[in-house]
Design a protein around this motif. Structure first.
Motif, PDB file in Angstrom:
ATOM      1  N   LEU A  13       4.228  48.560  50.261  1.00 54.18           N
ATOM      2  CA  LEU A  13       3.465  48.883  49.059  1.00 54.18           C
ATOM      3  C   LEU A  13       4.033  48.149  47.843  1.00 54.18           C
ATOM      4  O   LEU A  13       3.279  47.606  47.028  1.00 54.18           O
ATOM      5  CB  LEU A  13       3.472  50.392  48.830  1.00 54.18           C
ATOM      6  N   PHE A  14       5.366  48.111  47.720  1.00 55.40           N
ATOM      7  CA  PHE A  14       5.982  47.377  46.609  1.00 55.40           C
ATOM      8  C   PHE A  14       5.660  45.889  46.668  1.00 55.40           C
ATOM      9  O   PHE A  14       5.398  45.263  45.637  1.00 55.40           O
ATOM     10  CB  PHE A  14       7.490  47.572  46.601  1.00 55.40           C
ATOM     11  N   VAL A  15       5.670  45.314  47.838  1.00 49.35           N
ATOM     12  CA  VAL A  15       5.350  43.889  47.988  1.00 49.35           C
ATOM     13  C   VAL A  15       3.899  43.636  47.610  1.00 49.35           C
ATOM     14  O   VAL A  15       3.595  42.658  46.906  1.00 49.35           O
ATOM     15  CB  VAL A  15       5.652  43.414  49.422  1.00 49.35           C
ATOM     16  N   ILE A  16       2.999  44.488  48.030  1.00 49.85           N
ATOM     17  CA  ILE A  16       1.580  44.321  47.692  1.00 49.85           C
ATOM     18  C   ILE A  16       1.374  44.426  46.186  1.00 49.85           C
ATOM     19  O   ILE A  16       0.648  43.615  45.589  1.00 49.85           O
ATOM     20  CB  ILE A  16       0.723  45.348  48.453  1.00 49.85           C
ATOM     21  N   ILE A  17       2.037  45.379  45.551  1.00 49.17           N
ATOM     22  CA  ILE A  17       1.919  45.521  44.094  1.00 49.17           C
ATOM     23  C   ILE A  17       2.470  44.286  43.388  1.00 49.17           C
ATOM     24  O   ILE A  17       1.860  43.779  42.434  1.00 49.17           O
ATOM     25  CB  ILE A  17       2.630  46.801  43.627  1.00 49.17           C
ATOM     26  N   ALA A  18       3.604  43.764  43.842  1.00 48.07           N
ATOM     27  CA  ALA A  18       4.187  42.571  43.224  1.00 48.07           C
ATOM     28  C   ALA A  18       3.277  41.366  43.379  1.00 48.07           C
ATOM     29  O   ALA A  18       3.112  40.570  42.441  1.00 48.07           O
ATOM     30  CB  ALA A  18       5.556  42.291  43.833  1.00 48.07           C
ATOM     31  N   ILE A  21       0.299  41.751  40.962  1.00 47.59           N
ATOM     32  CA  ILE A  21       0.703  41.465  39.581  1.00 47.59           C
ATOM     33  C   ILE A  21       0.926  39.972  39.375  1.00 47.59           C
ATOM     34  O   ILE A  21       0.544  39.414  38.337  1.00 47.59           O
ATOM     35  CB  ILE A  21       1.958  42.276  39.216  1.00 47.59           C
ATOM     36  N   PHE A  22       1.497  39.293  40.356  1.00 47.29           N
ATOM     37  CA  PHE A  22       1.710  37.855  40.236  1.00 47.29           C
ATOM     38  C   PHE A  22       0.379  37.115  40.146  1.00 47.29           C
ATOM     39  O   PHE A  22       0.200  36.248  39.293  1.00 47.29           O
ATOM     40  CB  PHE A  22       2.524  37.337  41.416  1.00 47.29           C
ATOM     41  N   PHE A  23      -0.573  37.442  41.022  1.00 46.50           N
ATOM     42  CA  PHE A  23      -1.859  36.754  40.973  1.00 46.50           C
ATOM     43  C   PHE A  23      -2.627  37.094  39.705  1.00 46.50           C
ATOM     44  O   PHE A  23      -3.345  36.258  39.171  1.00 46.50           O
ATOM     45  CB  PHE A  23      -2.689  37.056  42.218  1.00 46.50           C
ATOM     46  N   TRP A  24      -2.464  38.311  39.162  1.00 43.46           N
ATOM     47  CA  TRP A  24      -3.095  38.649  37.895  1.00 43.46           C
ATOM     48  C   TRP A  24      -2.516  37.781  36.775  1.00 43.46           C
ATOM     49  O   TRP A  24      -3.254  37.290  35.922  1.00 43.46           O
ATOM     50  CB  TRP A  24      -2.881  40.125  37.564  1.00 43.46           C
ATOM     51  N   ALA A  25      -1.195  37.582  36.785  1.00 40.93           N
ATOM     52  CA  ALA A  25      -0.556  36.772  35.755  1.00 40.93           C
ATOM     53  C   ALA A  25      -1.011  35.316  35.836  1.00 40.93           C
ATOM     54  O   ALA A  25      -1.243  34.668  34.820  1.00 40.93           O
ATOM     55  CB  ALA A  25       0.960  36.865  35.879  1.00 40.93           C
ATOM     56  N   VAL A  26      -1.152  34.802  37.041  1.00 37.68           N
ATOM     57  CA  VAL A  26      -1.620  33.427  37.202  1.00 37.68           C
ATOM     58  C   VAL A  26      -3.079  33.311  36.757  1.00 37.68           C
ATOM     59  O   VAL A  26      -3.461  32.368  36.067  1.00 37.68           O
ATOM     60  CB  VAL A  26      -1.444  32.958  38.663  1.00 37.68           C
ATOM     61  N   LYS A  27      -3.893  34.272  37.113  1.00 39.35           N
ATOM     62  CA  LYS A  27      -5.318  34.232  36.761  1.00 39.35           C
ATOM     63  C   LYS A  27      -5.536  34.376  35.260  1.00 39.35           C
ATOM     64  O   LYS A  27      -6.456  33.786  34.701  1.00 39.35           O
ATOM     65  CB  LYS A  27      -6.055  35.342  37.503  1.00 39.35           C
ATOM     66  N   SER A  28      -4.685  35.134  34.581  1.00 41.81           N
ATOM     67  CA  SER A  28      -4.863  35.335  33.148  1.00 41.81           C
ATOM     68  C   SER A  28      -4.090  34.305  32.322  1.00 41.81           C
ATOM     69  O   SER A  28      -3.836  34.524  31.142  1.00 41.81           O
ATOM     70  CB  SER A  28      -4.448  36.746  32.752  1.00 41.81           C
ATOM     71  N   ASP A  29      -3.712  33.194  32.938  1.00 49.17           N
ATOM     72  CA  ASP A  29      -3.087  32.043  32.267  1.00 49.17           C
ATOM     73  C   ASP A  29      -1.762  32.391  31.590  1.00 49.17           C
ATOM     74  O   ASP A  29      -1.448  31.880  30.531  1.00 49.17           O
ATOM     75  CB  ASP A  29      -4.045  31.427  31.243  1.00 49.17           C
ATOM     76  N   GLN A  30      -0.967  33.224  32.196  1.00 41.03           N
ATOM     77  CA  GLN A  30       0.345  33.547  31.641  1.00 41.03           C
ATOM     78  C   GLN A  30       1.312  32.374  31.778  1.00 41.03           C
ATOM     79  O   GLN A  30       2.267  32.285  31.018  1.00 41.03           O
ATOM     80  CB  GLN A  30       0.935  34.764  32.359  1.00 41.03           C
TER      81      GLN A  30
END
Length: 52
Positions: A13-18, A21-30
């Motif tokens: 579950l922790f790996v899936i959440i991480a 969050i990583f793909f959200w950061a990449v998608k939102s141009d962080q």
């Protein structure tokens, strides 16, 4: 031994959440403009609202 049956799903579950969050950061141009963010700290302006 029964704790393993609890820890493995929690770790997954922790790996899936991480990953989410990583793909959200990449998608939102962080990670788009890292050079500008790195140089902002070098050219920080003095604030006039400081009380010395």
């Amino acid at each position: 031994m029964s704790i393993i049956f609890t820890l493995i799903p929690v770790a997954i579950l922790f790996v899936i959440i991480a990953v989410v969050i990583f793909f959200w950061a990449v998608k939102s141009d962080q990670f788009e403009d890292l050079d500008r963010q790195a140089s902002n700290i070098l050219f920080d302006e003095d604030r006039k609202d400081r009380h010395e």
